[in-house]
Design a protein around this motif. Structure first.
Motif, PDB file in Angstrom:
ATOM      1  N   HIS A  26       0.809  -1.230   0.000  1.00 13.34           N
ATOM      2  CA  HIS A  26       0.000   0.000   0.000  1.00 13.34           C
ATOM      3  C   HIS A  26       0.838   1.274   0.000  1.00 13.34           C
ATOM      4  O   HIS A  26       0.288   2.367  -0.013  1.00 13.34           O
ATOM      5  CB  HIS A  26      -0.928   0.015   1.212  1.00 13.34           C
ATOM      6  N   ALA A  39      -8.563   4.761   4.436  1.00 11.12           N
ATOM      7  CA  ALA A  39      -7.639   3.749   3.916  1.00 11.12           C
ATOM      8  C   ALA A  39      -6.524   3.483   4.933  1.00 11.12           C
ATOM      9  O   ALA A  39      -6.224   2.326   5.249  1.00 11.12           O
ATOM     10  CB  ALA A  39      -7.059   4.194   2.581  1.00 11.12           C
ATOM     11  N   PHE A  52      -5.691  -0.170   6.747  1.00  6.62           N
ATOM     12  CA  PHE A  52      -4.387  -0.840   6.634  1.00  6.62           C
ATOM     13  C   PHE A  52      -3.769  -1.017   8.028  1.00  6.62           C
ATOM     14  O   PHE A  52      -3.251  -2.093   8.362  1.00  6.62           O
ATOM     15  CB  PHE A  52      -3.402  -0.033   5.762  1.00  6.62           C
ATOM     16  N   LEU A 109      -2.113  -9.465   3.934  1.00  9.18           N
ATOM     17  CA  LEU A 109      -3.067  -8.959   4.916  1.00  9.18           C
ATOM     18  C   LEU A 109      -4.481  -9.306   4.456  1.00  9.18           C
ATOM     19  O   LEU A 109      -4.763  -9.336   3.268  1.00  9.18           O
ATOM     20  CB  LEU A 109      -2.920  -7.442   5.063  1.00  9.18           C
ATOM     21  N   GLY A 141      -8.395  -8.548   3.916  1.00  8.40           N
ATOM     22  CA  GLY A 141      -9.316  -7.390   3.775  1.00  8.40           C
ATOM     23  C   GLY A 141      -8.693  -6.250   3.032  1.00  8.40           C
ATOM     24  O   GLY A 141      -7.536  -6.238   2.710  1.00  8.40           O
ATOM     25  N   ALA A 177      -6.216   3.030  -3.855  1.00 12.76           N
ATOM     26  CA  ALA A 177      -5.757   2.493  -2.562  1.00 12.76           C
ATOM     27  C   ALA A 177      -4.379   1.845  -2.712  1.00 12.76           C
ATOM     28  O   ALA A 177      -3.656   1.690  -1.734  1.00 12.76           O
ATOM     29  CB  ALA A 177      -6.750   1.473  -2.006  1.00 12.76           C
ATOM     30  N   HIS A 178      -4.052   1.433  -3.932  1.00 12.99           N
ATOM     31  CA  HIS A 178      -2.779   0.732  -4.149  1.00 12.99           C
ATOM     32  C   HIS A 178      -1.788   1.515  -4.999  1.00 12.99           C
ATOM     33  O   HIS A 178      -0.681   1.055  -5.243  1.00 12.99           O
ATOM     34  CB  HIS A 178      -3.029  -0.631  -4.813  1.00 12.99           C
ATOM     35  N   VAL A 179      -2.209   2.679  -5.509  1.00 14.47           N
ATOM     36  CA  VAL A 179      -1.325   3.468  -6.371  1.00 14.47           C
ATOM     37  C   VAL A 179      -0.020   3.783  -5.641  1.00 14.47           C
ATOM     38  O   VAL A 179      -0.051   4.020  -4.430  1.00 14.47           O
ATOM     39  CB  VAL A 179      -2.034   4.785  -6.814  1.00 14.47           C
ATOM     40  N   LYS A 229       5.699  -1.961  -7.483  1.00 14.57           N
ATOM     41  CA  LYS A 229       5.269  -3.164  -6.739  1.00 14.57           C
ATOM     42  C   LYS A 229       5.544  -4.449  -7.520  1.00 14.57           C
ATOM     43  O   LYS A 229       5.901  -4.426  -8.689  1.00 14.57           O
ATOM     44  CB  LYS A 229       3.805  -3.009  -6.352  1.00 14.57           C
ATOM     45  N   PHE A 271      -4.324  -7.307  -7.495  1.00 14.36           N
ATOM     46  CA  PHE A 271      -5.148  -6.094  -7.614  1.00 14.36           C
ATOM     47  C   PHE A 271      -5.954  -6.126  -8.922  1.00 14.36           C
ATOM     48  O   PHE A 271      -7.149  -5.825  -8.935  1.00 14.36           O
ATOM     49  CB  PHE A 271      -4.287  -4.814  -7.611  1.00 14.36           C
ATOM     50  N   ASP A 310     -10.023   4.461  -3.265  1.00 13.03           N
ATOM     51  CA  ASP A 310      -9.752   5.400  -2.168  1.00 13.03           C
ATOM     52  C   ASP A 310      -9.898   6.837  -2.662  1.00 13.03           C
ATOM     53  O   ASP A 310      -9.707   7.107  -3.839  1.00 13.03           O
ATOM     54  CB  ASP A 310      -8.332   5.175  -1.604  1.00 13.03           C
ATOM     55  N   LYS A 337     -16.650   5.365  -4.415  1.00 16.07           N
ATOM     56  CA  LYS A 337     -15.574   4.581  -3.817  1.00 16.07           C
ATOM     57  C   LYS A 337     -16.047   3.140  -3.642  1.00 16.07           C
ATOM     58  O   LYS A 337     -17.155   2.888  -3.169  1.00 16.07           O
ATOM     59  CB  LYS A 337     -15.200   5.169  -2.452  1.00 16.07           C
ATOM     60  N   LEU A 372     -12.417  -3.055  -2.595  1.00 17.90           N
ATOM     61  CA  LEU A 372     -12.130  -4.330  -3.261  1.00 17.90           C
ATOM     62  C   LEU A 372     -11.987  -5.418  -2.203  1.00 17.90           C
ATOM     63  O   LEU A 372     -11.525  -5.158  -1.101  1.00 17.90           O
ATOM     64  CB  LEU A 372     -10.842  -4.223  -4.074  1.00 17.90           C
ATOM     65  N   VAL A 373     -12.393  -6.637  -2.544  1.00 20.14           N
ATOM     66  CA  VAL A 373     -12.268  -7.754  -1.599  1.00 20.14           C
ATOM     67  C   VAL A 373     -10.855  -8.314  -1.705  1.00 20.14           C
ATOM     68  O   VAL A 373     -10.325  -8.466  -2.792  1.00 20.14           O
ATOM     69  CB  VAL A 373     -13.293  -8.865  -1.925  1.00 20.14           C
ATOM     70  N   GLY A 374     -10.280  -8.645  -0.569  1.00 25.33           N
ATOM     71  CA  GLY A 374      -8.987  -9.377  -0.547  1.00 25.33           C
ATOM     72  C   GLY A 374      -7.798  -8.468  -0.586  1.00 25.33           C
ATOM     73  O   GLY A 374      -7.879  -7.299  -0.831  1.00 25.33           O
TER      74      GLY A 374
END
Lengths: 276, 276
Positions: free
Chosen positions: A49, A59, A63, A274, A276, B48-50, B55, B63, B249, B271, B274-276
């Motif tokens: 993240h 967010a 986390f 992680l 969720g 949320a992952h940007v 990565k 994702f 996010d 918004k 996402l699951v997982g």
């Protein structure tokens, strides 16, 4: 009854848990390792993240909760939120619900700033999240009346992660960000992000010589020592000592870049998904 | 039997799904909207992952799978991976398992580069993930024999997101990154990241005048048109048209910064967790 149970769960040899969005918190872990060389330490870097600095409070809270659950499962006796953004946006919620003590880097940083300043004109640099939360001004003004000037510096984390520590571009970027703070005649500048200690030399080159740079790493480590001492939870000096590292993505990269942030070699490192 | 079912599910008025790690893919959405003005478009920005660029492949794949599930639930008739990193690292896996057509930005970009180059010495700039995957060299060499020179530019995305488009610091950063490519006498430079079209002017200022800049947005849009036409799935011109935006996010920030990337106002934005 509750208290008795708590004491039974937490023992002196349990580890201290430390977390951050990525590498930056390793500067805090380094300081804890110096101040408390007998403690077992577990570090979690949320590299899936990273960065936290540009994300929303919701967010960051989500986390952080997941990481704290992981650390609690690993039986930590104290948690250090070694990230300014998470300290600003998640700590106030986390500290209400946890049984183990949890501290962030902002209150120790605020205290160190007040100790350092003579004219009580203090500058703060940090991520968008930390600056937007106004956590430093609030924490400092709880301790003393001071004029606080803030500046978000979103490019400093990417510059550190790119390794451009001694580049002219980094000097120019730093200069541009701190110019408005210098105009305010600050005598103390708080490095409100755990990445920034790596830019200490760049900052010193571009600041007036009388300005004191404050980073929270050492004051946070001293606060950890004070709390554990008060609770009689300091580790014994003879125990077997370990340092463990967990990340949510890219352990190889963490091992490589982590060297810049942590004085010892990072050997034991695991990737954790992680929930969720 | 399978094919019949597929045709029944996909109809001309179903939307096209487009996704990216954040804002960058909006440059591709803009192009699709220009080339295919009658199509309904759904955009997902994984804020949320940007950023994705730094990565691991595992993370990007995880994702991307979650976003694709979301788009499929929204009955998209075609998916565009409007992110170079996800096109490089996730598309090869995703395209094996999906019933709807899915395309990325790398193959169209590779084709455009070959069309543009005369000396077949082509430069690629992109994120660490895209460059490390060698997806552009592979895609270009499938089409023609060419000398490919790559350069990862991790600071360009943060510079664009900070809005420092016309700053001297950005010019210097660009210069530093492209210097080794210029030494190789390239005549074509592929903007291998959907953020980079916003730096087109900065790049032009710092490149030799004869070097052609290629971005995949228009060629990707033309590829979308070709596929939908072939499958008789182009939208009718009289239908009610919508553009929908989803993020994982910070919808407020997306609305604000998105304006730089997308020619129209971003109004409907939601918004999604996402699951997982």
């Amino acid at each position: 009854m509750q208290k008795k149970k708590e004491i039974k769960i937490l023992s002196n040899n349990n580890p201290i848990g430390i977390f951050d969005s990525g590498f930056g918190g390793l500067t805090v872990m380094s300081a804890i390792n110096k101040v408390l060389p007998s403690e077992n330490l577990i570090y979690f870097g949320d590299t899936a993240h990273v960065p936290y600095g540009t994300k929303s409070q919701n967010a960051i809270l989500k986390f952080s909760k997941e990481i704290v659950s992981f650390l609690i499962k690993n039986r930590v006796k104290l948690i250090v939120v070694a990230c300014n953004t998470a300290s600003a946006l998640a700590l106030p919620v986390l500290e209400k619900s946890l049984k183990v003590p949890i501290i962030g880097v902002i209150a120790p940083g605020a205290r160190a700033a007040i100790d350092a300043s003579k004219n009580f004109r203090i500058g703060i640099i940090g991520t968008e999240g930390t600056i937007g939360s106004k956590s430093y001004p609030k924490a400092i003004n709880k301790l003393a009346k001071a004029k606080i000037y803030q500046q978000a510096c979103p490019l400093l984390v990417p510059l550190v992660e790119e390794g451009w520590i001694d580049e002219e571009i980094t000097d120019r970027t730093v200069k541009k960000y701190i110019k408005p703070l210098l105009a305010k005649k600050i005598d103390t500048l708080v490095l409100g992000c755990t990445h920034y200690p790596l830019l200490r030399k760049t900052l010193e080159r571009n600041l007036d010589k009388n300005i004191i740079l404050v980073d929270s790493a050492i004051s946070t480590a001293l606060e950890v020592k004070r709390i554990l001492d008060k609770k009689s939870l300091l580790a014994s000096k003879n125990g077997k000592k370990y340092l463990k590292f967990y990340v949510s993505d890219n352990p190889e990269k963490f091992k490589k870049i982590g060297r810049r942030f942590f004085s010892k070699n990072i050997t034991t490192i695991k990737k954790i998904d992680l929930v969720g």
